[in-house]
Design an enzyme around this catalytic site. Structure first.
Site, PDB file in Angstrom:
ATOM      1  N   CYS A 178       1.124  -2.737  52.236  1.00 11.50           N
ATOM      2  CA  CYS A 178       2.460  -2.151  52.054  1.00 11.50           C
ATOM      3  C   CYS A 178       3.267  -2.982  51.054  1.00 11.50           C
ATOM      4  O   CYS A 178       3.283  -4.213  51.130  1.00 11.50           O
ATOM      5  CB  CYS A 178       3.185  -2.083  53.393  1.00 11.50           C
ATOM      6  SG  CYS A 178       4.794  -1.267  53.299  1.00 11.50           S
ATOM      7  N   GLY A 206       2.397  -3.107  62.349  1.00 10.68           N
ATOM      8  CA  GLY A 206       2.111  -3.716  61.057  1.00 10.68           C
ATOM      9  C   GLY A 206       2.118  -5.230  61.064  1.00 10.68           C
ATOM     10  O   GLY A 206       2.788  -5.869  61.877  1.00 10.68           O
ATOM     11  N   GLY A 207       1.358  -5.806  60.152  1.00  9.32           N
ATOM     12  CA  GLY A 207       1.359  -7.248  59.947  1.00  9.32           C
ATOM     13  C   GLY A 207       0.412  -8.026  60.834  1.00  9.32           C
ATOM     14  O   GLY A 207       0.295  -9.249  60.694  1.00  9.32           O
ATOM     15  N   MET A 221      -0.199   4.210  53.280  1.00 13.50           N
ATOM     16  CA  MET A 221       0.248   5.599  53.229  1.00 13.50           C
ATOM     17  C   MET A 221       1.322   5.798  52.175  1.00 13.50           C
ATOM     18  O   MET A 221       1.668   6.924  51.827  1.00 13.50           O
ATOM     19  CB  MET A 221       0.752   6.041  54.606  1.00 13.50           C
ATOM     20  CG  MET A 221      -0.349   6.102  55.663  1.00 13.50           C
ATOM     21  SD  MET A 221      -1.682   7.244  55.235  1.00 13.50           S
ATOM     22  CE  MET A 221      -0.893   8.811  55.613  1.00 13.50           C
ATOM     23  N   GLY A 222       1.833   4.696  51.644  1.00 11.85           N
ATOM     24  CA  GLY A 222       2.787   4.775  50.544  1.00 11.85           C
ATOM     25  C   GLY A 222       2.137   4.579  49.187  1.00 11.85           C
ATOM     26  O   GLY A 222       2.829   4.529  48.176  1.00 11.85           O
ATOM     27  N   ARG A 262       6.572  11.115  53.929  1.00 10.41           N
ATOM     28  CA  ARG A 262       6.724   9.942  54.788  1.00 10.41           C
ATOM     29  C   ARG A 262       7.657   8.917  54.146  1.00 10.41           C
ATOM     30  O   ARG A 262       8.340   8.164  54.831  1.00 10.41           O
ATOM     31  CB  ARG A 262       5.328   9.346  55.018  1.00 10.41           C
ATOM     32  CG  ARG A 262       5.241   8.229  56.026  1.00 10.41           C
ATOM     33  CD  ARG A 262       3.836   7.625  55.976  1.00 10.41           C
ATOM     34  NE  ARG A 262       3.567   6.795  57.130  1.00 10.41           N
ATOM     35  CZ  ARG A 262       2.727   7.115  58.098  1.00 10.41           C
ATOM     36  NH1 ARG A 262       2.097   8.259  58.073  1.00 10.41           N
ATOM     37  NH2 ARG A 262       2.523   6.288  59.106  1.00 10.41           N
ATOM     38  N   GLU A 276       4.804   2.812  47.423  1.00 16.31           N
ATOM     39  CA  GLU A 276       5.177   1.690  48.285  1.00 16.31           C
ATOM     40  C   GLU A 276       3.960   1.146  49.019  1.00 16.31           C
ATOM     41  O   GLU A 276       4.051   0.660  50.146  1.00 16.31           O
ATOM     42  CB  GLU A 276       6.261   2.117  49.278  1.00 16.31           C
ATOM     43  CG  GLU A 276       7.581   2.460  48.603  1.00 16.31           C
ATOM     44  CD  GLU A 276       8.656   2.889  49.590  1.00 16.31           C
ATOM     45  OE1 GLU A 276       8.622   2.424  50.745  1.00 16.31           O
ATOM     46  OE2 GLU A 276       9.512   3.696  49.200  1.00 16.31           O
TER      47      GLU A 276
END
Length: 556
Positions: free
Chosen positions: A380, A414-415, A462-463, A475, A489
């Site tokens: 991301c 995330g992360g 997804m970005g 999204r 992104e």
């Protein structure tokens, strides 16, 4: 001769004894047990270094902290890691046996991943970067996977060619090749065995290769009673070498299929520490993500959203995630409201946010659980491209306090790069959502690539431009027309192939249990109550990893 108490006083330069020496003297007099002393010694002194969440995070409120910026202090424990319980409740109708969810990303979770997650006690969120009809099919595959009796088995017709059956298997990625054969009215004709479903017989008709009805073992659905699993188990015990039992009605119409492997798997589950996550009908649980879909006029497409989610509910979906990069927004809130009004008891997950206001907003709209995380994922780039996002542990703390007041769950999204990160996240959240950890698994979508002698699988945010071009642009609030300007992104990357989900989850669960053992936490509630934190310097972070050695064998 100098007694113990005199020596103690002289060492301290005072006649007043520290608390730990009082415990030693009390122990000598038989007034305190060793475990009592160990459990309470120096707690006041420790607390000035290792602080609970409501002290630690406000004291560090001028800086955003993530997993590697802090560590947890250990506590007296009588808990063995293997005895810890990892079940968690995300909503009244949504309970997991392990607090791990696979991310709704198009290179992470489709039906194979969701099945593997549920079999291990977790949850898979099937992504929405696909046609709506396909997402319905993916949910169905999970809900009808190994739950005792398959009530709607995949059937073939006598007039079909075996080549047609092979094509269906390939297109729908079936892991089985034996099919009941029925006529146009649904009446059982026979059974097509996997032994004949081979390319060499592609031009032969199913009618030529099937096992005829008279040789197929069946049971009338009236005979199954209240415990069909027990009835089927009895049948397989009595019929040596038979692996399939078809369920029919009085007119010989097919109503179900029971396999020996399913029955044996169910029997094995009873002895497992972490049982599969199942619904009230004993089907594997499954979640699906949706977006705040808009029509050509830029307005929320309520009818389309309701029709699609209604279809998912009919297929048995257990949770819906309204999933966008910026969850504290009108479109997400209105989508949650629409779904809550239409489906009052359906568990709803919404996100993503990193603020208390965002949690309160989504909770008031009707969300049961809120996804926390903006920009922490390895693929991301939101924080770089948009200049927004909060490091994950600070975001989780802020959101957790709002969630407690609103009585909703939060999911750390995330992360997460290692099991220790999950332990830290679970001190504030009810579950974690992982993407990169699972992207290299066999069950993740995508082909395996060999580069330089190593095996990899594709992993993309997804970005990323490719993912948004495939359908996820909404999204990130971007135009769906790929000819228009799009601010990506996320990136496209590769993850080294890491084997099965079972293997990866076994390592993660082991790490979570170890962390809980160090804190003396028997369950996740105790883990949240007992957690104490301290900042870590860059030198401390280096010290935490293997150092000053030549590593012969990696830890994983």
């Amino acid at each position: 001769m100098v007694g113990p108490s005199c020596r103690s006083a002289r060492l301290c330069g005072s006649t007043a004894l520290p608390a730990e020496f009082n415990f030693l003297l009390a122990k000598d007099r038989g007034q305190a047990s060793f475990s009592d002393m160990a459990a309470t010694r120096n707690t006041g002194f420790d607390d000035s270094f290792y602080q609970q969440a409501d002290e630690f995070f406000p004291a560090n409120n001028k800086i955003g902290l993530t997993f590697d910026d802090l560590t947890l202090g250990t506590l007296y424990s009588e808990i063995l890691p293997r005895d810890t319980q990892l079940d968690t409740t995300l909503a009244e109708n949504l309970r997991l046996n392990i607090p791990v969810i696979s991310s709704d990303m198009d290179t992470v979770t489709e039906s194979r991943m969701a099945i593997a997650m549920a079999l291990n006690g977790g949850l898979g969120l099937i992504h929405y970067n696909m046609p709506e009809r396909q997402q319905l099919s993916e949910v169905s595959r999970v809900k009808f996977h190994v739950h005792g009796m398959i009530q709607e088995p995949i059937k073939v017709l006598p007039e079909q060619h075996i080549g047609d059956v092979l094509k269906i298997i390939e297109e729908r990625k079936f892991s089985f090749s034996t099919f009941p054969v029925v006529d146009e009215k649904g009446k059982l004709v026979g059974l097509l065995s996997g032994h004949v479903v081979k390319p060499r017989y592609a031009r032969r008709k199913v009618a030529e290769a099937l096992t005829p009805r008279a040789q197929v073992h069946t049971v009338n659905k009236k005979e199954l009673g209240k415990d069909p699993i027990a009835r089927a188990d009895k049948f397989f015990n009595e019929h040596l070498g038979i692996h399939k039992l078809l369920v029919v009605d009085d007119k010989d119409h097919l109503h179900g299929l029971i396999t020996l492997s399913d029955i044996e798997r169910l029997a094995a589950e009873r002895n497992a520490q972490f049982k599969p996550a199942r619904d009230a009908s004993f089907r594997l649980i499954c979640g699906a993500a949706v977006s705040a879909t808009r029509n050509a006029f830029g307005e929320l497409d309520r009818e389309r959203i309701l029709n699609h989610v209604g279809g998912l509910v009919e297929r048995g979906v257990d949770a819906i995630a309204v999933s966008t990069a910026h969850g504290h927004s009108k479109g997400v809130g209105n989508t949650v409201k629409v779904l809550r009004d239409a489906f009052p008891k359906l568990p709803l997950i919404a996100g993503n946010v990193t603020s208390a206001a965002g949690v309160e907003y989504l909770a008031d709209c009707g969300a049961n659980a809120v996804k926390v995380g903006q920009g922490p994922g390895s693929i991301c780039t939101t924080r770089i491209v948009a200049g927004v996002g909060i490091p994950q542990m600070t975001g989780l703390y802020v959101c957790s306090r709002a969630a407690a007041k609103k009585k909703v769950a939060i999911l750390a999204d995330g992360g997460v790069a290692k099991s220790g990160d999950i332990v830290k996240a679970l001190t504030l959240a009810q579950a974690v959502i992982c993407g990169g950890i699972f992207a290299g698994c066999n069950e993740a979508p995508g082909e395996i690539l060999e580069i330089g002698g190593k095996l990899y699988k594709q992993y993309r945010g997804m970005g990323s431009f490719a993912a948004m071009k495939a359908g996820s642009a909404a999204r990130y609030g971007q135009p769906t027309n790929p000819t228009q300007k799009v601010a990506a992104e996320g990136i496209e990357a590769l993850k080294e192939a890491c084997g099965s989900v079972d293997r990866v989850l076994a390592q993660l669960i082991g790490g979570i249990q170890s962390g809980m053992g160090y804190l003396g936490a028997a369950n996740l509630t105790q883990l949240r109550d007992k957690a104490r934190y301290i900042r870590v310097s860059p030198a401390g972070l280096r010290e935490a990893a293997p150092h000053d050695v030549v590593e012969l064998k990696t830890g994983n």
